[in-house]
Write an enzyme that holds these catalytic residues in place. Structure first.
Site, PDB file in Angstrom:
ATOM      1  CB  CYS A 138     -10.726  -2.912   0.221  1.00 31.50           C
ATOM      2  SG  CYS A 138     -10.177  -2.112  -1.294  1.00 31.50           S
ATOM      3  CB  CYS A 142      -5.273  -1.402  -1.741  1.00 30.88           C
ATOM      4  SG  CYS A 142      -6.634  -0.670  -0.833  1.00 30.88           S
ATOM      5  CG  ASN A 186      -0.455  -0.223   2.512  1.00 28.31           C
ATOM      6  OD1 ASN A 186       0.612  -0.803   2.668  1.00 28.31           O
ATOM      7  ND2 ASN A 186      -1.158   0.240   3.522  1.00 28.31           N
ATOM      8  CD  GLU A 204      -5.198  -6.035  -1.507  1.00 26.01           C
ATOM      9  OE1 GLU A 204      -4.741  -4.873  -1.394  1.00 26.01           O
ATOM     10  OE2 GLU A 204      -5.903  -6.563  -0.637  1.00 26.01           O
ATOM     11  CB  CYS A 213      -8.446  -4.634  -3.911  1.00 26.92           C
ATOM     12  SG  CYS A 213      -7.370  -3.256  -3.465  1.00 26.92           S
ATOM     13  CD  GLU A 221      -1.596   4.641   4.621  1.00 24.64           C
ATOM     14  OE1 GLU A 221      -1.132   5.489   5.416  1.00 24.64           O
ATOM     15  OE2 GLU A 221      -2.337   3.698   4.974  1.00 24.64           O
TER      16      GLU A 221
END
Ligand code: THU
Length: 144
Positions: A92, A59, A48, A61, A95, A50
């Site tokens: 999530c 994310c 990830n 993935e 993803c 940010e």
């Protein structure tokens, strides 16, 4: 033998754990690693990333998918996801959709609960995203 039965789930999970080391997550402090297995056996990492403008976070993935596409891979058989939690973290919703675009039959590899010697869990992406919206749904409905 099917792809999933030959899958080395433990090795893929180790790759996800290694990818997690690169995570940039100063805001949530929730570091995530992903490892995407391509049809030719290549393992593509993601973590990830940010941003101070929180909504721009990507994310692990989706970073792995973008990384794979940029390297010329389009066919995937499995993805492993590693976090620091005692219980496995599911992907999530965003993803799930991005993975479904390229690999509706993907296998999601999740770690066993902390302290357990069990094999990693292998869950079909379709279980996380039943009746997913895919490329064929779009082409079926395009106006002439
Ligand atoms: N995150 C992922 O990398 N993958 C997921 O499937 C769930 C959430 C990240 C995004 C954010 O950086 C942090 O976890 C907390 O939500």
């Amino acid at each position: 033998m099917s792809e999933s039965s030959t899958l080395d789930a433990r090795a893929l999970l180790e790759a996800a754990r290694a990818a997690r080391e690169q995570a940039y997550a100063p805001y949530s402090r929730f570091r995530v690693g992903a490892a995407l297995l391509t049809a030719d056996g290549t393992v593509i990492p993601g973590c990830n990333v940010e941003n101070v403008s929180y909504g721009l976070t990507v994310c692990a993935e989706r970073v792995a998918v973008s990384n794979a596409i940029a390297q010329g891979h389009r066919t995937f058989t499995a993805v492993a996801i590693a976090t620091g939690t005692a219980q496995a973290t599911p992907p999530c919703g965003m993803c799930r959709q991005v993975l479904f675009e390229f690999a509706p039959d993907l296998v999601v590899v999740l770690p066993p609960p902390e302290g357990s010697e069990a094999e990693p869990e292998q869950v079909p992406l379709r279980e996380f995203l039943p009746r997913g919206f895919g490329p064929s749904d779009l082409s079926a409905g395009i106006d002439p």
